[in-house]
Design a protein around this motif. Structure first.
Motif, PDB file in Angstrom:
ATOM      1  N   ILE A 173       0.844  -1.192   0.000  1.00  0.00           N
ATOM      2  CA  ILE A 173       0.000   0.000   0.000  1.00  0.00           C
ATOM      3  C   ILE A 173       0.884   1.248   0.000  1.00  0.00           C
ATOM      4  O   ILE A 173       0.655   2.197  -0.739  1.00  0.00           O
ATOM      5  N   HIS A 174       1.984   1.210   0.760  1.00  0.00           N
ATOM      6  CA  HIS A 174       2.838   2.400   0.867  1.00  0.00           C
ATOM      7  C   HIS A 174       3.594   2.659  -0.436  1.00  0.00           C
ATOM      8  O   HIS A 174       3.690   3.799  -0.888  1.00  0.00           O
ATOM      9  N   ALA A 206      -5.911  -1.577  -4.122  1.00  0.00           N
ATOM     10  CA  ALA A 206      -6.854  -2.330  -4.973  1.00  0.00           C
ATOM     11  C   ALA A 206      -6.870  -3.799  -4.553  1.00  0.00           C
ATOM     12  O   ALA A 206      -5.816  -4.398  -4.336  1.00  0.00           O
ATOM     13  N   GLY A 207      -8.052  -4.328  -4.420  1.00  0.00           N
ATOM     14  CA  GLY A 207      -8.169  -5.760  -4.101  1.00  0.00           C
ATOM     15  C   GLY A 207      -8.148  -6.052  -2.615  1.00  0.00           C
ATOM     16  O   GLY A 207      -8.381  -7.176  -2.195  1.00  0.00           O
ATOM     17  N   TRP A 229      -5.667   3.300   8.405  1.00  0.00           N
ATOM     18  CA  TRP A 229      -5.540   4.756   8.193  1.00  0.00           C
ATOM     19  C   TRP A 229      -5.272   5.025   6.704  1.00  0.00           C
ATOM     20  O   TRP A 229      -5.941   5.849   6.070  1.00  0.00           O
ATOM     21  N   TYR A 230      -4.311   4.278   6.119  1.00  0.00           N
ATOM     22  CA  TYR A 230      -3.986   4.484   4.695  1.00  0.00           C
ATOM     23  C   TYR A 230      -5.239   4.350   3.827  1.00  0.00           C
ATOM     24  O   TYR A 230      -5.509   5.142   2.935  1.00  0.00           O
ATOM     25  N   ARG A 278      -8.443   6.435  -2.975  1.00  0.00           N
ATOM     26  CA  ARG A 278      -9.164   6.476  -4.268  1.00  0.00           C
ATOM     27  C   ARG A 278      -9.230   5.081  -4.888  1.00  0.00           C
ATOM     28  O   ARG A 278     -10.135   4.786  -5.664  1.00  0.00           O
ATOM     29  N   SER A 279      -8.248   4.207  -4.538  1.00  0.00           N
ATOM     30  CA  SER A 279      -8.237   2.873  -5.171  1.00  0.00           C
ATOM     31  C   SER A 279      -9.023   1.862  -4.344  1.00  0.00           C
ATOM     32  O   SER A 279      -9.054   0.687  -4.641  1.00  0.00           O
TER      33      SER A 279
END
Lengths: 10, 215
Positions: free
Chosen positions: B23-24, B30-31, B76-77, B86-87
């Motif tokens: 993620i970072h 996504a997914g 949090w992310y 957004r993803s």
């Protein structure tokens, strides 16, 4: 042993 | 501490670190099911209530802090980070938390080793951990595609729990009085939940095709 002492696992 | 448990903890650590790094670095989730990540944050929050009251070992405390920090930062992310969020596919990730939280809470109120707040919370966290992956598996089936990192994430999570079962067997035979039915049964249920995923994951890996979970 009381259950607390054996809470050594994550 | 035995090799099975250490391997299990390291595999569990890998699963959350791999996910956090994914993620970072690519700034995408996504997914990934936010529902599952929130449930895991709740699992750690209710499991580690004793982090400041009962000191077991430095290893134990450090690992608890890492699990708490990583699970909450993943949430949090996915919720706050302006690019990552957004993803997030909220239309597909619709599993309702309460369908899992309430039954686990009720069950923990009836089945526990001691009827104290900490003990009930600890038992609740065990039951919740067993089913927390469900929203993620549902999302994988809906989106039908699975990028490798999500597959690795679920695979590592299942492997950690399978290693813990070996750890419980080992401790049962080497430590007198080491009997914890609640832990064993919820851990077994959790591993079985992953079993079908494993089957499809290995097949897709062996045939080198994209993972297709049954509809």
């Amino acid at each position: 042993p009381s259950s607390d002492q054996t809470k050594d696992e994550l | 501490m035995n090799i099975f448990r250490l391997a299990g903890d390291m595999t569990h650590l890998m699963s959350v670190i791999v996910l956090l790094l994914k993620i970072h670095t690519i700034k995408s989730c996504a997914g990934i099911s936010l529902k599952t990540q929130e449930l895991y944050a709740l699992v750690f929050a209710t499991r580690y209530l004793d982090i400041f009251t009962d000191f077991i070992s430095l290893y134990n405390t450090i690992m608890k802090l890492i699990f708490l920090a990583s699970s909450f930062s993943i949430v949090w992310y996915m919720r706050q980070h302006k690019i990552v969020r957004r993803s997030y596919d909220k239309d597909q990730d619709t599993f309702r938390h309460l369908f899992l939280i309430l039954p686990c809470l009720l069950l923990a109120l009836f089945i526990n080793e001691k009827f104290t707040f900490k003990e009930v919370m600890w038992t609740f966290s065990l039951f919740l951990e067993a089913v927390a992956i469900l929203p993620q598996l549902v999302l994988l089936q809906r989106t039908r595609n699975i990028d490798n990192l999500t597959g690795q994430y679920v695979f590592l999570l299942g492997a950690y729990r399978a290693l813990y079962i070996l750890n419980w067997i080992y401790r049962y035979f080497t430590e007198p009085h080491y009997v914890h039915w609640i832990t064993w049964i919820s851990g077994l249920v959790q591993t079985l939940l992953y079993a079908d995923f494993f089957y499809y994951y290995f097949n897709s890996w062996k045939n080198n095709v994209k993972l297709q979970l049954p509809a």
